[in-house]
Design an enzyme around this catalytic site. Sequence first.
Site, PDB file in Angstrom:
ATOM      1  N   SER A 158       0.844  -1.193   0.000  1.00 50.24           N
ATOM      2  CA  SER A 158       0.000   0.000   0.000  1.00 50.24           C
ATOM      3  C   SER A 158       0.891   1.259   0.000  1.00 50.24           C
ATOM      4  O   SER A 158       1.681   1.433  -0.937  1.00 50.24           O
ATOM      5  CB  SER A 158      -0.954  -0.072   1.189  1.00 50.24           C
ATOM      6  OG  SER A 158      -2.013   0.835   1.046  1.00 50.24           O
ATOM      7  N   ASP A 171     -10.092  -5.716  -3.188  1.00 49.65           N
ATOM      8  CA  ASP A 171      -9.471  -4.707  -2.330  1.00 49.65           C
ATOM      9  C   ASP A 171     -10.372  -3.463  -2.296  1.00 49.65           C
ATOM     10  O   ASP A 171     -10.634  -2.849  -3.333  1.00 49.65           O
ATOM     11  CB  ASP A 171      -8.096  -4.380  -2.926  1.00 49.65           C
ATOM     12  CG  ASP A 171      -7.283  -3.419  -2.089  1.00 49.65           C
ATOM     13  OD1 ASP A 171      -7.870  -2.538  -1.437  1.00 49.65           O
ATOM     14  OD2 ASP A 171      -6.047  -3.541  -2.120  1.00 49.65           O
ATOM     15  N   HIS A 194      -7.279  -6.179   0.881  1.00 53.01           N
ATOM     16  CA  HIS A 194      -6.104  -5.333   1.162  1.00 53.01           C
ATOM     17  C   HIS A 194      -5.334  -5.806   2.401  1.00 53.01           C
ATOM     18  O   HIS A 194      -4.359  -5.170   2.795  1.00 53.01           O
ATOM     19  CB  HIS A 194      -6.591  -3.886   1.366  1.00 53.01           C
ATOM     20  CG  HIS A 194      -5.543  -2.819   1.169  1.00 53.01           C
ATOM     21  ND1 HIS A 194      -4.985  -2.548  -0.061  1.00 53.01           N
ATOM     22  CD2 HIS A 194      -4.943  -1.964   2.037  1.00 53.01           C
ATOM     23  CE1 HIS A 194      -4.091  -1.566   0.068  1.00 53.01           C
ATOM     24  NE2 HIS A 194      -4.039  -1.196   1.328  1.00 53.01           N
TER      25      HIS A 194
END
Lengths: 282, 282
Positions: free
Chosen positions: A149, A225, A258
């Site tokens: 991320s 995600d 995620h």
Amino acid sequence: MELLSTNVCFNGEHRRYRHHSAALDCEMEFAVFLPPAAIGSESRTVPVLYWLSGLTCTDQNFMQKAGALKRAAELGLAIVCPDTSPRGLGLPGEDDSYDFGSGAGFYINATRQPWAPHYRMYDYVVKEIPQLVESNLPVTEERSISGHSMGGHGALIAALKNPGHYQSVSAFAPIAHPSACPWGKKAFEGYLGSDTAAWEEWDTTLLIPGAKERLPLLIDQGTADNFLEEQLYPEALADACEKVHHPIHLHMRRGYDHSYFFIASFIDEHLDHHARALGLLR
Amino acid sequence: MELLSTNVCFNGEHRRYRHHSAALDCEMEFAVFLPPAAIGSESRTVPVLYWLSGLTCTDQNFMQKAGALKRAAELGLAIVCPDTSPRGLGLPGEDDSYDFGSGAGFYINATRQPWAPHYRMYDYVVKEIPQLVESNLPVTEERSISGHSMGGHGALIAALKNPGHYQSVSAFAPIAHPSACPWGKKAFEGYLGSDTAAWEEWDTTLLIPGAKERLPLLIDQGTADNFLEEQLYPEALADACEKVHHPIHLHMRRGYDHSYFFIASFIDEHLDHHARALGLLR
């Protein structure tokens, strides 16, 4: 460099250290995993994978949740996890939101006050931490870098801006085009100011055309995600790569989200990718 | 049974559920991992490993930190993690200490007030959770059980008190003789009262002589575990086993501590042990 704790793990050692960072002008903590090959009587120096974590994380999330240490132990690969920002400086607003300030350094060098003297996470992870680790621990100067991320963004810009510095790079669900997404805009405006020209050198998608080295990008992205559409923009990066023939392996993973459950599912593939580049695996 | 969340992981699914527990007379949450074999179009029912966590843990510690899901996915083994106590009941003192009340149910049935109506974690993990899971999820009635520390104690007493109910049992750093150690004495006095005769049916070391089934005990224990001397007493258990020829495999792991870094290092060996007993592995 003060040793805070040691846990034996897969016959290697997970250690946490505290040190004074010159780049950040504050105390910082980081974690390292040393594989069995690097410790004990027959030990040798080993290459390092630098892992950059995402928003809100510390040096511990990856070490505890990624399930990476078994394969790293087998490969003879050290892993170093820095924290994601300076902490506890008392700067106004530093703890007001999860996506700016503490836990959200974005791996750039801030130029705006009051952040500029401390929020220099780019210098910290690219220069200071490797120098510190290579001077004090049984590791080589062979490096790879990865992250998740915000940390995926950090890993990609670190590699693209420093040809020859890393043997390989990969990312999980990176913020691939930060100057175009809400997380990135908020961070760049806060740390760099509103002149978007100053943002370009910190944006993977915008760095691709001028990259001096065509180091292949290995990227995994979950299709479920929650942040994919609004924040991550892997297609923008893939498009930029295609235009200049920058090699990219973008794996869209059906149904994955995620979380670290996603990272754990594919981390061994990334470790093997780095191990091949580092000469640990054919 | 209300589904709270799903994460795809190793092509299986990590799910969290909430339900009303009849045994505990309150709402409870638990986690389950379903391997790829149990989901999707070609799915079949799979056996279950029940994992009991230690003091302060929730249903999430093992799922996030043990690194168990890769091997469980490969083996076709489901894993169910209950919470470690009722929570949020408002009983006097329930949140006063880490080793009693919330997060510290000790997997026994309390007889003292105010705990008796709710702190029945033994009934919950041995009866209610398996019934719930076997009625609602694609699993068989083939069960194994394992756990860590307080949960290692819980797994061992659950197996010893229920011949035929589990195909195999194992534990990491279990509280092996709770009626003799500070953690156990505090919990047993609080939940059962000061008559130590009532403690005996909840103490692994004391249950061994009368066990109706000589199910082998697989136990891993770190030699650098801070709690080893004061709280865990694996030698007392090994001695009790020796006297009645109860099979025990006690692995003392040099340098390992009490953390999930220790559990992660050996969890695959435990999963394989259970998989063999459950017919998943030769």
